[in-house]
Each structure stands twice: as structure tokens, then as C-alpha cells.
Motif scaffolding. Structure first.
Motif, short mmCIF file in Angstrom:
data_model
loop_
_atom_site.label_atom_id
_atom_site.label_comp_id
_atom_site.label_asym_id
_atom_site.label_seq_id
_atom_site.Cartn_x
_atom_site.Cartn_y
_atom_site.Cartn_z
N GLY A 177 0.81 -1.21 0.00
CA GLY A 177 0.00 0.00 0.00
C GLY A 177 0.84 1.26 0.00
N ARG A 178 0.14 2.37 0.27
CA ARG A 178 0.78 3.68 0.18
C ARG A 178 1.34 4.09 1.54
NH1 ARG A 178 -2.15 8.59 -3.29
NH2 ARG A 178 -0.25 9.16 -4.39
N SER A 179 1.66 3.14 2.38
CA SER A 179 2.09 3.49 3.73
C SER A 179 3.54 3.98 3.73
CB SER A 179 1.94 2.29 4.65
OG SER A 179 2.45 1.13 4.05
N LEU A 180 3.81 4.91 4.61
CA LEU A 180 5.12 5.55 4.68
C LEU A 180 6.01 4.80 5.65
CD1 LEU A 180 3.93 9.28 4.60
CD2 LEU A 180 4.89 7.94 2.73
N LYS A 181 6.82 3.89 5.10
CA LYS A 181 7.77 3.15 5.92
C LYS A 181 9.14 3.21 5.26
CE LYS A 181 4.25 -0.16 7.39
NZ LYS A 181 3.69 -1.49 7.07
N GLU A 182 10.18 3.25 6.08
CA GLU A 182 11.53 3.37 5.54
C GLU A 182 11.85 2.30 4.50
OE1 GLU A 182 14.43 3.53 8.65
OE2 GLU A 182 14.08 5.64 9.06
N ASN A 183 11.47 1.06 4.77
CA ASN A 183 11.88 0.00 3.85
C ASN A 183 11.10 0.02 2.54
OD1 ASN A 183 9.45 -0.99 5.07
ND2 ASN A 183 9.99 -3.04 4.35
N LEU A 184 10.11 0.90 2.43
CA LEU A 184 9.38 1.03 1.17
C LEU A 184 9.88 2.21 0.34
CD1 LEU A 184 5.74 0.35 2.43
CD2 LEU A 184 7.50 -1.28 1.73
N LEU A 185 10.80 2.98 0.87
CA LEU A 185 11.39 4.09 0.11
C LEU A 185 12.18 3.53 -1.06
CD1 LEU A 185 12.78 6.32 3.02
CD2 LEU A 185 10.78 6.80 1.58
N HIS A 186 12.19 4.28 -2.14
CA HIS A 186 12.96 3.83 -3.31
C HIS A 186 14.42 3.58 -2.94
CE1 HIS A 186 15.09 3.96 -7.14
NE2 HIS A 186 13.95 3.61 -7.69
N ALA A 187 14.99 4.49 -2.18
CA ALA A 187 16.41 4.36 -1.84
C ALA A 187 16.70 3.10 -1.05
CB ALA A 187 16.87 5.59 -1.05
N GLU A 188 15.72 2.58 -0.34
CA GLU A 188 15.95 1.41 0.51
C GLU A 188 15.51 0.12 -0.18
OE1 GLU A 188 16.10 1.84 4.49
OE2 GLU A 188 16.42 3.99 4.32
N LEU A 189 14.58 0.22 -1.09
CA LEU A 189 14.04 -0.99 -1.70
C LEU A 189 14.72 -1.34 -3.02
CD1 LEU A 189 12.05 -3.28 -1.77
CD2 LEU A 189 10.35 -1.75 -2.73
N SER A 190 14.99 -0.35 -3.83
CA SER A 190 15.55 -0.66 -5.14
C SER A 190 16.90 -1.32 -4.97
CB SER A 190 15.68 0.61 -5.97
OG SER A 190 16.78 1.36 -5.58
N GLU A 191 17.26 -2.14 -5.92
CA GLU A 191 18.59 -2.75 -5.98
C GLU A 191 18.84 -3.84 -4.93
OE1 GLU A 191 21.49 -2.67 -8.02
OE2 GLU A 191 19.74 -2.20 -9.23
N GLY A 192 17.82 -4.29 -4.20
CA GLY A 192 18.03 -5.38 -3.25
C GLY A 192 16.73 -6.05 -2.90
N TYR A 193 16.81 -7.10 -2.09
CA TYR A 193 15.60 -7.88 -1.79
C TYR A 193 15.86 -8.74 -0.58
CZ TYR A 193 18.57 -10.08 -5.28
OH TYR A 193 19.67 -10.48 -5.99
N ASN A 194 14.76 -9.16 0.04
CA ASN A 194 14.86 -9.92 1.28
C ASN A 194 13.55 -10.65 1.54
OD1 ASN A 194 14.25 -6.83 1.92
ND2 ASN A 194 13.08 -8.10 3.36
N ALA A 195 13.61 -11.67 2.36
CA ALA A 195 12.41 -12.33 2.84
C ALA A 195 11.88 -11.56 4.04
CB ALA A 195 12.73 -13.76 3.23
N TYR A 196 10.58 -11.70 4.31
CA TYR A 196 10.00 -11.08 5.52
C TYR A 196 8.92 -12.00 6.04
CZ TYR A 196 6.15 -9.55 2.50
OH TYR A 196 5.09 -9.52 1.64
N ALA A 197 8.49 -11.76 7.26
CA ALA A 197 7.47 -12.62 7.88
C ALA A 197 7.86 -14.09 7.72
CB ALA A 197 6.09 -12.35 7.30
N VAL A 198 9.13 -14.36 7.98
CA VAL A 198 9.67 -15.72 7.77
C VAL A 198 9.19 -16.64 8.89
CG1 VAL A 198 11.79 -17.06 7.48
CG2 VAL A 198 11.70 -14.67 6.70
#
Lengths: 342, 342, 342, 342
Positions: free
Chosen positions: B184-205
Motif C-alpha cells: 500500500g501507500r504506507s510511509l515506511k523506511e523500507n518502502l522508500l525507493h532508496a531502501e528498496l531498489s537494488e536489493g531484496y529480502n524475505a520477511y514474515a519468515v
């Protein structure tokens, strides 16, 4: 009434985009899709995103029975296009998406493209395909030459200003930011994801980009005297979109009014409120062009910015818009889909 | 016949996607758009890509006259949705896109969402909105609960296999790759372009993602006994798409046949040729789901992969598909647009 | 003491990455850079990001005087590498980055790579280059075979678990997400920005990826009996990074302890706190590998995830780490740079 | 000799970048890291990519014993920085990365930033931190004001041209393309990956961007008369990089010669061959600035383009370069790493 459509060069991006758009058109039926090197393959093999559609398999141009075709889109490479179109039936309606018939003057063509033109007769006959400005000619044309995608964007911003006499013709700078699909499906190192993503650069700097041929031709024609613009395209990591940031001299309000007047009745050109700047984010996948005007802090200068999707309004959408006119269909048929965001 | 539509929560991505889709629908008219904090603004201000459309301005829910609404889409946040829907007219047709009515069991709801349910009556009434498997119930429903986007993808891959009894129920791994618009459109650091682009990770593991509640409910119901899957979502730098790579035990050909049989007449589910793998590239912006099956080199194991667009088939497209059924419209109306590629 | 270094195949990504790393190394001097088709060009022409360095121009391999070279990195394509290395001086220290000397068994090599090996003598001599597990052999080796980047990632996660006997050997699934630079600078349609960005897919599904040869060889050797894993790589729109999400059976805490014990003294392997998941964002451009362990909600199952940069720790960084050992340099020399974030 | 370093505001991007750079510096030791809202956390929790480093935990500024600090980097937000620096020990060496001390004139500061300055004494003392042009002042400074990242890029391109008198001062257009990390870690909708990727737009159009204050101050000072440039920044989907495409009037060869002369001995400024255009791809993660000059097809006009990494040369790299001078270290210490490509 259903019109029968052929697309030559259907294995490239503009070909695939035409299929995507025609899928939404109630009165067009695709009867032939050509791709010389991929003849025999299905469209689903070449473009799996079209898997759900019932489409003819790819064939060679020589296999098409053009007597059963009402209109033919040519999405072939430059130079190939003129050779193919020269030999197509003389009565066939054609919308060409290549650069081959954009320049009316054979010498200008040779200057910008480096080879002599192989279809001078058709070159003389072709109508320039910027729909909003050549609408009536296109309606009656047999052969329409789709504009360059950069050339379309720059003209949407500048034509009304030149026509209205509200800007200084000797101080026009067109600074463009272009997405990578404009380069087509060609295999070049600088188009690889690893080389393009995360960075950007200018190219064809200093006035060497071929779309300048179109700017020179059209702007000089409107002005009634030679007009030369400065034009720098930049390549950024995005797939669709052209943003034209134009630096002009004149009164910003007059400039805005001239654009609003020119586009008041246009279904695809959206004027933003004065002082706002458009974004390619907001036109992706659509046939719309957004334009904004801002006054500079230096008196007498303005920035006019236009945004469109190079594959749609800049190429295949424009082509379908022209085909609609040529076939007697409503001009917006199949083209009113909203942009994809995010 | 035109149906009058309201969209609650129109300032989020699923709300905007609904508007995009409805723009292509001949028989739906948007009469109200709500967004509590942005009430008074126009849609063009919140979503400039919808600038060309004539739409009502955003309002508060309390300002809507629901007696003039035929069907209401709720694209509100979880928990808010149940409180709003509880108080809407009892006769109003509703398609909810939140998680609030997906789980039939109040205890299960509380376990996964951490709060007691505020609209138990409506929870009991709601029909689970996975169209392809609840079609007749949805046709007659008043309140339909849209599925989770991950949950939809996993179910498209696995439901026919569980139903046909062709896989081992105790060895199912769902490995998902998800695009960011699902957050969604929620404002979280890990959803910023600078933090999300160019990498990836698992979550809710490890089995903590809330969509597991839907998997547990649905798979156990089909199997007639408890079924628990392993489920790991990954976040990658892309905006739309879910790719579900599913590791199952069983005969790959039987698995393929079960899927082909289940989806033979489905307009939106495309089975790829045996041995091919789908890509989210080929469903972007569309309501299609592509599924492929491959045998592993280890006998008795197979990989089944599904791909869809989380905002369309995974959310707003599914919602419109359900609304079409509830309103007596053709199920595919407004939903057959081709994916956007590139 | 300065060691003289040659890099064969310097016009590819691993070649450029070697130059980047060596630039930070106080005791290595690059004396020769080869690239057959680009011989005569400067490195700045091929890789403008290295413009500030003083480097020899690209040459043909035949032009290099190997008597002046202390160690040679071979960053050549598979198959080419074995032919070149076969003919290099028998005393020259070599770190090979290709796949040609990774498999000890000639039949296995032929099975996975499809051609008979052209340098059987050197194949027998080569030491497998996974530094953390072959450190002493590498120190004394003349020819070291760099591992596959996927193979390295999977082994960092799984080797200590197999060695410690804490996981079920018949239920191992390696689900990888890979960035595009792993495919090298090759010109393929699916590597174009327009085709790769904004989407993702699995490839080599079902056990056909060549790095399985390495997994089979190494895991079976450790276990003392045949071990076969399931392995699915995915390609996502990012340039650097491999994320290995591994599904195993065993006690999560025992698994975590085995990994912590194995890597307690390793300078480049970082164990995350129990229950945390690593991200490729946090290793980009560095020689570090991050590993996390989480228990699944299903008892007796765990998810172990590893992340590294395929061009650094997965390839050129590993190569330099090995070269340091072979040259008597500190193992971490030139390799302790922090990752680039954002 | 080891210098003790504090970084205030270590939880932002420029703070993290300082740590990354200092990690490569042999003579700097980080003794304090502040972040008011994250005090008590470790750097590994805030920036997992720095997990391998031994660093002090984050603290509040009030907890730092500045008597043990040799130099303090302030990476705090604008306005906060001036209030903090005002109250730091008067003898402490400080490199400020905010905008607070860039403008020498208090009225100009208030005009561009909208508030009166809270540390006028320090404002008067601060030296402008564009190293290449204020080197000797910086060497002797106590407080250095790091430049704006856009301001740095534009000045690298234009300062030597104004100083040499080779361009028309009334016709300067600075068209910039900026990556998103320049906006910092702030949570805004337009910085989300879903909103930024795949599109681009101009912002602060018409002369409202605050970095114009620096351009006005510096260019007017060099020229000895007021100089106003036009400046349009664009935001594109990339994380690092600024590309300044500058349109000037003058003889392209004279312009090129002036730049070559100015930067002949500069370790971080690389002049490209005449007619070539730089790319941000080739400076990522490094302290280098690449500059290219091209003549336009219109006589008497030239395009000068500069590229640098906004977080390194545009901010934290510049800050370290200045700190080196202030501490008597070699200016390039810790800053010669090669760019990361791809």
C-alpha cells in the motif's frame, strides 16, 4: 463494421503495443502479423503477455494477402520500412511507425539518416502523423508517417507557442528525459539492465539526434522562417515515458494561454494548472500528454514541460489514433484507457 | 443499465486501481469516492494519472447518500473496514478489499489480526471472494470479502491439486516474491525507493504472515483435514506482481492435468505449456494469472509456479470481477485489457 | 612486496570488479589486462568508471609476457577458460573465475556442461575455491577454481549443517533470488532493462541449473553419501546480490548453533541474531555474506537464508581472497570495504 | 596519529555514508555516533550493512564528551544543525553537512530558508566547503559548511568558466537530474518505490530550489557582479547521482580548455575527451566528478555536463575531503575507492 488489420514488424515493442491497444478496439480485427526472422512462431512465444489473445501466427511479409487487409501498420526498422512500403499495393492504407516518411525533403532525409531515400514517390505522398495538427490531412491520407516519439513530445509543447508568436524563436532549448523502450528491442550493452539501471546520461549531445530533422522541418514551417532548437536527450532507468523540459523566452501567462487555447478541445492533451509540472508517472501506458507551464524567476523566461508515454502517445497510440481517422472510426476508439499507476 | 458505484478509501492504490478499471467498464458509474483525510480534494490532485476522467471529488463517508448506490467497494485499511461496513445499510451490496471478512472463524481472525472482530454479524454473512472457486455464492452474495493478494496466488496454484488429491498435503512450500504496491501507500523506511531498489529480502519468515490464516482455512476445508503450508514472502524492487513458486510432491504430469482440467473454461487463468515457467512481466496491469508446472529432477517432486498482478487479479480486478457477478454483468466486463509490456 | 597481476577477460563484469578491488589493495600491481576483441582499447574506454586509474591498455593474451606475472586471474567465458589455462605456463599461479575447473569428475563436467573437458591435467590439479572451506589447500594451490556465485551462496548456508548432521539430507530446498550481473555482459533480450525491470521469474526450473553439479559434488562429499537438493533460481530486477532462502528439516536452534560455530572466526561471514532475515541490500559491493536462521511454525522445520554480492563474495572478491592466500598476503587485504547503501 | 571523530545525525544517509568512508581511512577513529530518536540502538540495527564494523552505539548529543573529539561531522537536518553547532565547544573542529552555514549573508539565508538564522556568529565564521576552490581556507578553518549536492555539481561545471570569462553570464541554464537519496531518509509519498520507480518529473521549477542561494552567492562573487542562472532539478528512479546538463554560450573549445586548466591537478575531477558526455553510472559510490564538453550545432553555444555521486562527492565524501585538510591528513585519504559498476 470490422476493419481488417495487418501489422508488419510485430515482434518489436511498437508492434506489441499496437496489439495491446487493438485488443481494446471493438472494430479492428488483426488478420496478419509479420516478423521475418520469427515467422512461424506464435505471438505468445514472442510476447507471452499476449498469450490470452487469439492472434494469427507470425509470418513473412511475402505470405500476406494484402487484398484482404484494410489498413497496414508498419512497425519495421528505419530503411527497411521504405523498401517494404514501396512495394506494397498502391491502394493500401498504411500507417508507418518508422522514421522513413517523416521528412518531406529528400535531401534533409539523406542528411539526417545517411542514405538516399528508396521510395521517393511514397515520401512525396506521406502525411506527417502528428494527429492534433494534421487531423484533416490524415483523414484523407493513404500513407501516414508516424512522428518520432521525442519529436512528438517537443512539438506538443512548442508548436502552439511558435504559431501564436509568443516565444523568441532563437532561444529554445529542449531538454528531454527518455525511457529505454524508445530504443526498441535492440541488443546493446548500454541497454542491459545491469548497465542502465541506477544511472543516467545525456546522449546525442550538441544537435546530432535525428529527431532534430523533424523539429527543423515543422518549426520552420510554422514560423515561416528557419528555426533551430537546441535538443539534448537523456536516457534514464525507466521503460516508458518522455519528459520534455523546454526553456523558452516569453511571457509565461501568454504562453500558458496559447497552449490552453490550442488544446481546449483535444481529448488526449491535458493542460495542468499554471505553475504545476507534469510527470511521466501519470501517463504510463496511456495515450495522454500532460503539459505544464511555470514562470522562471528571471523575468521573460518560462519553462514548459510535457510528458507522454513514448510507446503509446509517442508511437503506437498515435498510430492507432491516425488509423481511426483513416478508417472513419471515432478518433479516441480503443485509446481512452487510464494510465497505469503505480 | 448503469450501476451506481461508491468507492470508500479511494486515495489508496487499490482505490485508484478500481477507478482505472471502472473507466473501461461500459455500465458502471462512479457516484462517490471517499477519503477521510483528503475529503474535499479532487481525484486529480491525489492521483494525477486520473486527471482526464470526470469523477466526483473526494468526500467523507458520512457525506455519501448510500440510497443512491448500487454497489460499494471498500478499499479501507484492515480493522477500519469492519467498523465502517457494520454501519452501512444492511441491503447495500459490498465488495470489501480489506482482510476483515476473509476468515470465517472469529477466533482465527483474532489469532492472526490481534483484535476481536467488531462486525461478527457481517463476518458470518460474508462470502470468500476467490471468484473462480466461489462463483455461485458470490453471484448471490450481499457482502464479498476480497482475498489477500498472496492468498489468491497461492490458492490458484494449489487448490486444484488438493481437491484432486494429487499432492502430498504435508509437504507444501509456498515461496513467494512480491512487489511493493502490495504494502500500500504506507510511509515506511523500507518502502522508500532508496531502501528498496537494488536489493531484496524475505520477511514474515517462519509462518507469521497473516495470509496464512486464509491458506489454513481454505486448504483444510478442501482437504477435509488440517493442512498447513510453509510460506515465505520476499519483497523485491518492482511495483506490481506476485510470483508463487510452489514446491510439492506428486506426479508432475498428474499435477499439470489437474490444473488444466480445473481451469479449462476460466477466462483469466492461463496454463502454460508443460515445463514452462511464468513471469510477472507478462501479467502486469491485467487480470490474468499464468501458471506453469515443471517436474523436478528428483522423482515425485514438482514445482508449480503462478504469476499475477497483485493490484489487479490479486485485489481490485478480483473485486470488479466479483462486482460484475453481483450486478448481473458479464464476469469479464472491463477486465480483458492486455498486460502492459514492456 | 608488490605482486604482479594479470587479468584475462578484463572487459567483463568480473574483470572490472577485480580491478575495482585491486585498486584498494596495497600490494598488488596490475601489469596486464586482456580482452581479445577489445585489444588496443584503454580500460577507460571499456569501463569509464575506471577512468581515474592508471592501467595498462587491453591486449591479446598472446601479447602478455607471463614470466613477469606473479598471479593471473582468468575471467574468461566457460570453455574458453580451459583452453587458455591449458596453454599457460605450468608454474603460473592462477585463479580461474569460470566454471571450467569446479567439477573434479570429468564425466560430471561433461554431463552439466555438454562438452568434454579440454584440460584434464589442470582439472585434476585445481583446488575448489570456496575459501572458508578449502583455505589450506588454496594456500598451497597453483590453480584455484572459483565457485559459482549461486553455488557459493548455497554452500555457505548448507555446508555446516550437513557437516554437523543437523538436517535431513533428503529434504533440502534451495530457493534463490539472483541479480542480473550474474548473467554477465551478454546481449540477450531478457537481460535488457525494458524486459527485466518491473518483473521477475524463475528459470532453469526443475534441476537443470549447472551449479547443481557443484552442490551435488560438495554436499555428497561432506555427507559421505549422495545428496541431491532442489534448486530454483529466480531473476529479479537488481544488479548485484544473491539471496538463498533454504528450507530444511531439523531443529532451528541446533541449526543456528552449527552455523555460529562454523563461522565464529570467519572475517566475512556474519551470523544475524536468531530469527532475523538478511537482505542483499546490506552486502552490496562488499565481500560479506549475511546468514539468518528462523524456525518455521511447523515443528522440525527451519528456514536458513544467506545473502551476498554475486560479483564480490560470489566471484571477484572470493577470487582476490584466494589470491591473497596464494601470495602470502593477509586474507582480508583489499576486501574490508563496507557495503554501499543506499 | 589517530584522530577521534564524532558524527551527529548518524541515522541518516549522509551519516551512514561517512561511516562507510571512514571505514577505509587508516587514521580516523569513530568515538561517538548520535541519533536522538534512535539513541541506545546499535548502528547494525539502524544500518545492517555496517554490521561487520565495531562502532559505538547511537547516543544523544548531550551524552557525548566533546573534549575527547578531534573533529565532529554534523549530518543533522537543516535548522537543527545551527542550533546544535551554536552550542558545541567553540574550539571543536566541525564539518557541517546541512544547509545552515552555506550562505554568508543572513538576509539571503532567511530569504531561501524562511527562518532567521540562530547562530549568526558561527555563520560569519564558516568557510564554504567546496574543496577544490576553498582549499586553503578550509585547511585553516574551524567550521566548514558542506555545499549542497546540486550546488556542488553546478559549480564544478561553471566556476572555471565564469572565472575565465569564457561564457555569457546572462544565458546560463542548469538542468539537473538527481537521484533520490538526495532527499534523505524522509518519509514522503513521492519517495516511495511504488511512486518513484518507472517515472520522473521536474520539481522546484522556475527558480525556487534553495540551492539557487548558493549559485547566486558564488557565481556573483566570482563574476564581480550579480549572476542569476536558470535551474531545474528532475527526480528520476535511481539512488545515487547528479547529472548537470549545462547550456552556455561561448566557444566550446575555449570552455573545454578553461575546465582542463582549472582541473589539471585535481585528484577527483576528471575531464573527459572533448565531445564526450559523462554518466552517473561511472561515479557511483566514489568521490570522483566527471565533466564533458560538447559544441552545439548552433555556433557559439556549448553543452557542459558534470556527473557525481550526491552522497559521496556531493556530500559525505566532500566532508571527509575537507576533514582531511583540517586534520593535516592527505586530502585523498580514504577517498580513492573506484566507483561501483554495475
Amino acid at each position: 463494421m470490422t476493419h481488417k488489420i495487418a501489422i508488419l514488424g510485430a515482434s518489436g515493442y511498437t508492434g506489441a503495443e499496437l496489439v495491446r491497444l487493438i485488443a481494446q478496439h471493438p472494430n479492428l480485427e488483426i488478420v496478419a502479423l509479420s516478423a521475418e526472422r520469427k515467422a512461424g512462431m506464435t505471438m505468445a512465444q514472442v510476447f507471452p503477455h499476449l498469450r490470452h489473445m487469439t492472434l494469427p501466427s507470425l509470418c513473412k511479409i511475402s505470405e500476406i494477402d494484402f487484398s484482404e487487409v484494410d489498413l497496414c501498420f508498419c512497425a519495421l526498422p528505419h530503411k527497411t520500412s521504405q523498401e517494404v512500403i514501396r512495394d506494397l499495393p498502391k491502394s493500401l492504407k498504411i500507417v508507418d511507425l518508422s522514421a522513413d516518411f517523416r521528412l518531406r525533403d529528400a535531401a534533409e532525409y539523406e542528411k539526417w539518416y545517411g542514405n538516399s531515400h528508396a521510395a521517393l514517390e511514397q515520401q512525396g505522398e506521406a502525411v506527417y502523423g502528428l494527429t492534433e495538427f494534421y487531423r484533416e490531412d490524415i483523414r484523407n491520407a493513404r500513407l501516414v508517417a508516424g512522428t518520432g516519439c521525442n519529436a512528438a513530445t517537443g512539438q506538443f509543447v512548442l508548436r502552439p507557442l511558435i504559431a501564436a508568436g509568443v516565444i523568441d524563436l532563437d532561444n529554445i532549448i529542449l531538454d528531454l528525459i527518455c525511457a529505454v523502450s524508445g530504443a526498441g528491442r535492440s541488443l546493446k550493452e548500454n541497454l542491459l539492465h545491469a548497465e542502465l539501471s541506477e544511472g543516467y546520461n545525456a546522449y546525442a549531445v550538441g544537435g546530432t539526434h535525428r529527431h532534430l530533422g523533424e523539429f527543423d522541418q515543422e518549426f520552420s514551417k510554422i514560423a515561416g522562417r528557419p528555426v533551430q532548437v537546441q535538443f539534448t536527450p537523456h536516457l534514464v532507468p525507466a521503460n516508458r515515458g518522455i519528459l520534455a523540459t523546454t526553456y523558452v523566452r516569453g511571457d509565461a501567462q501568454e504562453i500558458y494561454d496559447a497552449l490552453c487555447a490550442a488544446y481546449a478541445d483535444e481529448p488526449f492533451i491535458e493542460m495542468l494548472p499554471f505553475g504545476e509540472a507534469p510527470s511521466t508517472h501519470h501517463v504510463r501506458g496511456s495515450n495522454f500528454c500532460h503539459i505544464g507551464v511555470t514562470a522562471d524567476r528571471i523575468a521573460g523566461r518560462a519553462i514548459v514541460i510535457g510528458a507522454l508515454d513514448n510507446l503509446t502517445k509517442g508511437s503506437s497510440g498515435q498510430a492507432l489514433q491516425n488509423a481511426n481517422l483513416m478508417l472513419g472510426e471515432p478518433e479516441t476508439q480503443g485509446l481512452m484507457m487510464a494510465p497505469l499507476f503505480p
